[in-house]
Scaffold this active site. Structure first.
Site, PDB file in Angstrom:
ATOM      1  N   CYS A  89      -4.631 -27.090  48.278  1.00  0.00           N
ATOM      2  CA  CYS A  89      -4.967 -27.325  50.151  1.00  0.00           C
ATOM      3  C   CYS A  89      -4.166 -25.768  50.379  1.00  0.00           C
ATOM      4  O   CYS A  89      -4.991 -25.542  51.784  1.00  0.00           O
ATOM      5  CB  CYS A  89      -4.592 -27.991  50.714  1.00  0.00           C
ATOM      6  N   CYS A 133       1.604 -29.344  52.390  1.00  0.00           N
ATOM      7  CA  CYS A 133       0.740 -29.750  51.869  1.00  0.00           C
ATOM      8  C   CYS A 133      -0.246 -29.861  53.153  1.00  0.00           C
ATOM      9  O   CYS A 133       1.264 -30.068  54.309  1.00  0.00           O
ATOM     10  CB  CYS A 133      -0.193 -31.304  51.309  1.00  0.00           C
ATOM     11  N   CYS A 148       1.506 -26.053  48.606  1.00  0.00           N
ATOM     12  CA  CYS A 148       0.122 -26.200  47.659  1.00  0.00           C
ATOM     13  C   CYS A 148      -1.040 -25.189  46.711  1.00  0.00           C
ATOM     14  O   CYS A 148      -1.384 -24.794  47.772  1.00  0.00           O
ATOM     15  CB  CYS A 148      -0.491 -27.422  48.319  1.00  0.00           C
TER      16      CYS A 148
END
Length: 195
Positions: A65, A31, A62
């Protein structure tokens, strides 16, 4: 990982985005520091200087994000930009909060809250400011009537236009035209005479 990195992850600090990425070894996902997902246990985190490093050891980006995306913005920032763009392009149209939200396929409440938090004014206030700025130009650059200008910039009535214009500028449209129209004429005459 030092305390600064950990605090950036815990507080979802977007100022660290692009400076490092973090992987959660137990989930196999990496992330951005600003990711709003649940904060993982510190012992399960590994830091990376690039997204390629994270992918090299088998971590997946991810979905929330999108750490591999260069143009990524948090959803509320993206929405605020879309609202701003829509108003900039369509301010002459009969827009209101419900209409803007409908065109962008979002909830009016979520749109209002996100835009106001990020732009320090509501979508309605931004729309009024945009219309008044356009009206200022027309008042000084054309001889159109105040009523025509009100309609051109998206106000339904000249009375409401005058009320909003006065609230934002401290002058009526007629006063504004008299003051700034004369200044522009004087500047034009000076440039013609070369003095």
């Amino acid at each position: 990982m030092n305390e600064e990195h950990w605090q950036a992850i815990v507080s979802c600090d977007d100022s660290y985005d692009g400076r490092f990425w973090y992987g959660v070894l137990t989930t196999g996902i990496f992330c951005r520091p600003s990711c709003k997902s649940r904060v993982p246990k510190q012992e399960n985190i590994r830091l990376f200087a690039t997204t390629e490093e994270a992918e090299k050891i088998g971590l997946r980006p991810c979905k929330r994000c999108q750490p591999q995306s260069v143009q990524w913005r948090p959803p509320d920032e993206e929405l605020a930009l879309r609202v701003e763009r829509l108003i900039d392009e369509c301010y002459q149209e009969p827009l209101n909060l419900t209409e803007i939200a409908s065109r962008l396929f979002v909830s009016p409440y979520y749109m209002q809250r996100s835009f106001t938090r990020l732009k320090s004014c509501s979508p309605s206030q931004y729309l009024s400011q945009k219309r008044v700025e356009a009206a200022k130009r027309l008042l000084t650059e054309t001889s159109n009537s105040v009523t025509d200008i009100a309609m051109q910039v998206g106000f339904r009535t000249s009375a409401y236009f005058a009320q909003v214009f006065h609230k934002l500028t401290g002058q009526t449209p007629t006063q504004y035209r008299a003051e700034y129209g004369q200044r522009i004429e004087q500047i034009g005459r000076k440039s013609e005479t070369g003095s």
